[in-house]
Design a protein around this motif. Structure first.
Motif, mmCIF file in Angstrom:
data_model
loop_
_atom_site.group_PDB
_atom_site.id
_atom_site.type_symbol
_atom_site.label_atom_id
_atom_site.label_comp_id
_atom_site.label_asym_id
_atom_site.label_seq_id
_atom_site.Cartn_x
_atom_site.Cartn_y
_atom_site.Cartn_z
ATOM 1 N N GLN A 30 6.732 108.287 80.826
ATOM 2 C CA GLN A 30 5.559 107.970 80.150
ATOM 3 C C GLN A 30 5.704 106.712 79.533
ATOM 4 O OE1 GLN A 30 4.225 111.210 77.724
ATOM 5 N NE2 GLN A 30 2.551 111.584 79.206
ATOM 6 N N HIS A 33 4.979 103.972 82.147
ATOM 7 C CA HIS A 33 3.795 103.945 82.567
ATOM 8 C C HIS A 33 2.785 103.417 81.298
ATOM 9 C CE1 HIS A 33 4.455 104.785 86.792
ATOM 10 N NE2 HIS A 33 5.166 105.810 86.369
ATOM 11 N N LEU A 34 2.875 104.261 80.202
ATOM 12 C CA LEU A 34 1.635 104.008 79.316
ATOM 13 C C LEU A 34 1.985 103.031 78.188
ATOM 14 C CD1 LEU A 34 1.181 107.982 78.783
ATOM 15 C CD2 LEU A 34 0.123 106.306 80.361
ATOM 16 N N ASN A 35 3.440 102.611 77.820
ATOM 17 C CA ASN A 35 3.598 101.583 77.548
ATOM 18 C C ASN A 35 3.808 101.849 75.834
ATOM 19 O OD1 ASN A 35 4.631 98.832 77.104
ATOM 20 N ND2 ASN A 35 2.563 98.026 77.130
ATOM 21 N N TYR A 57 -3.522 101.942 73.673
ATOM 22 C CA TYR A 57 -4.034 101.233 74.860
ATOM 23 C C TYR A 57 -4.914 100.157 74.333
ATOM 24 C CZ TYR A 57 -2.620 105.672 77.204
ATOM 25 O OH TYR A 57 -1.927 106.714 77.564
ATOM 26 N N ASP A 62 -7.606 100.329 80.259
ATOM 27 C CA ASP A 62 -6.333 100.116 80.299
ATOM 28 C C ASP A 62 -5.627 101.580 80.231
ATOM 29 O OD1 ASP A 62 -3.591 98.949 79.785
ATOM 30 O OD2 ASP A 62 -3.783 99.550 77.882
ATOM 31 N N ARG A 63 -6.325 102.478 79.520
ATOM 32 C CA ARG A 63 -5.614 103.806 79.500
ATOM 33 C C ARG A 63 -5.967 104.444 80.870
ATOM 34 N NH1 ARG A 63 -7.964 108.763 79.857
ATOM 35 N NH2 ARG A 63 -6.771 110.549 78.586
ATOM 36 N N ARG A 66 -3.391 103.206 83.614
ATOM 37 C CA ARG A 66 -1.971 103.371 83.280
ATOM 38 C C ARG A 66 -1.766 104.758 83.598
ATOM 39 N NH1 ARG A 66 1.208 99.938 80.665
ATOM 40 N NH2 ARG A 66 0.164 97.971 79.754
ATOM 41 N N ARG A 67 -2.530 105.846 83.404
ATOM 42 C CA ARG A 67 -2.437 107.128 83.514
ATOM 43 C C ARG A 67 -2.534 107.385 85.029
ATOM 44 N NH1 ARG A 67 -1.585 110.134 79.069
ATOM 45 N NH2 ARG A 67 -1.795 111.944 80.336
#
Length: 106
Positions: A30, A33-35, A57, A62-63, A66-67
């Protein structure tokens, strides 16, 4: 910044096993990817067998991007299928939180 606030309720006795699996496998995927990992919290008083997981996010777009990338990752697909096989999670609630105008994240 928006905050994704996820509350998971677990079958009694299964939180520790899930936490170990998440820490050793899921969190790294995670983060890739999610940062912006804001934290994972475990209930001590109140509704037991509950965790809260938060990610930050820049926006809903953006969310979503990324997801979506995470869902396509074979490592994530393997991890999440193993998590569901644990039969530990009883419920999941997801909220997207916007900062108040005076919040540091605004």
């Amino acid at each position: 910044m928006i905050v994704e606030h996820r509350t998971y309720t677990f079958r009694p006795g299964s939180v520790d096993g899930w936490l170990k699996k998440y820490e050793s496998q899921g969190l790294a995927i995670q983060k890739r990817h999610l940062n912006r990992f804001l934290g994972l919290y475990v209930s001590e008083i109140g509704r037991l067998h509950t965790t809260v997981l938060m990610w930050g996010y820049d926006s809903l777009a953006d969310r979503e991007a990324r997801r979506q990338a995470m869902y396509q990752d074979p490592d994530w697909q393997t991890f999440i299928s193993e998590v569901w096989a644990l039969d530990a999670i009883r419920s999941q609630d997801v909220m997207i939180m916007n900062p108040a105008p005076f919040s540091p994240g605004a």
